[in-house]
Design an enzyme around this catalytic site. Structure first.
Site, PDB file in Angstrom:
ATOM      1  N   GLU A  36       4.294   1.226   6.236  1.00  0.00           N
ATOM      2  CA  GLU A  36       3.500   0.486   5.426  1.00  0.00           C
ATOM      3  C   GLU A  36       3.378  -1.000   6.229  1.00  0.00           C
ATOM      4  OE1 GLU A  36       2.036  -0.183   0.985  1.00  0.00           O
ATOM      5  OE2 GLU A  36       3.831   0.547   1.178  1.00  0.00           O
ATOM      6  N   TYR A 106       4.869   8.010   7.150  1.00  0.00           N
ATOM      7  CA  TYR A 106       4.662   7.252   5.880  1.00  0.00           C
ATOM      8  C   TYR A 106       3.842   8.151   4.874  1.00  0.00           C
ATOM      9  CZ  TYR A 106       2.608   4.100   2.464  1.00  0.00           C
ATOM     10  OH  TYR A 106       2.187   3.344   1.280  1.00  0.00           O
ATOM     11  N   ASP A 145       9.331   6.853   4.502  1.00  0.00           N
ATOM     12  CA  ASP A 145       8.762   6.844   2.877  1.00  0.00           C
ATOM     13  C   ASP A 145       8.195   8.085   2.961  1.00  0.00           C
ATOM     14  OD1 ASP A 145       7.759   6.556   0.616  1.00  0.00           O
ATOM     15  OD2 ASP A 145       6.751   4.613   0.985  1.00  0.00           O
TER      16      ASP A 145
END
Length: 251
Positions: A36, A106, A145
């Site tokens: 991000e 991500y 993530d």
């Protein structure tokens, strides 16, 4: 020893203003993975002495994006999944080194109303195939993530969040499937029953202070590499994002 860090910075430009570089140099990782990033590489001048930089920017500015900073230059770099070597949302970077592959990810969020759940599950299938193909060649370190609290122990209020984005049966099953096919969750390998080990907290008032969080950031490795694992831990004291950094140390 090999030291890796993964951190969803929720906007690298904002994180730099909040002390990112102090932490970066203090932790002194061999490989540092970001998720991000929310900017294109040319939108920030990030001088990191001694590190090669690899960025996968989303086409849409201010959205998504991943980056890897590494002391050792990789043998090859791939962006995205499949053969295109590009992707609109900038979610995957794969670096090949002599002994292993590093996959920084991500994972798409299914969204509050689960509008993107089917997209997410299809994407997970593509990622699984990618990891399996790499693992057939050499061991894999997979981090980022991953937008899922795999087990009830991985979030504070498991019952009230059942079925929500990141806690759906389908999303959890994708993680289980990967763990059943040659990968291990390194944090749970060392700390199978540790509660309150979270990597993300809402920005709502005092949620982080009270540690009402989720563990959605992970280091996974090929299971055959478990003897080389030294430790996997969480730097929950580090601020600058709604996520905190996670660390993997290997021989």
């Amino acid at each position: 020893m090999l030291k890796l860090v993964s951190w969803n910075v929720n906007g690298i430009r904002a994180c730099v203003r909040k002390g990112f570089l102090d932490y970066f140099y203090e932790v002194d990782a061999d490989i540092f993975c970001l998720q991000e990033t929310k900017c294109h590489k040319e939108q920030i001048e990030l001088k990191l002495d001694g590190y090669e930089q690899y960025w996968n920017d989303a086409k849409r500015k201010g959205y998504s994006g991943t980056a890897v900073f590494t002391k050792k230059k990789p043998l090859s770099v791939q962006y995205g999944l499949g053969e295109a070597n590009e992707e609109p949302e900038g979610r995957v970077i794969t670096l090949e080194f002599d002994e292993f592959y590093l996959v920084n990810v991500y994972t798409p969020n299914a969204q509050r109303d689960l509008a993107r759940l089917s997209f997410r599950l299809d994407w997970e299938d593509e990622l699984f195939a990618h990891l399996q193909n790499l693992d057939a060649i050499k061991p894999v370190i997979y981090c980022g993530d991953l937008n899922v609290a795999h087990r009830d122990i991985d979030l504070k209020n498991a019952k009230s969040n059942q079925g929500n984005s990141g806690v759906t049966v389908e999303e959890r099953a994708k993680m289980t499937h990967l763990l059943d096919h040659g990968f291990i969750d390194t944090y749970r390998y060392f700390y199978p029953d540790r509660e309150g080990a979270f990597t993300w907290w809402s920005y709502m008032n005092k949620v982080r202070e009270r540690n009402i969080g989720w563990r959605i950031d992970y280091f996974l490795t090929s299971e055959r590499w478990k003897e080389r694992l030294i430790d996997s831990y969480i730097h929950s004291h580090i601020l600058g994002s709604d996520h905190c950094p996670i660390i993997l140390e290997m021989e």
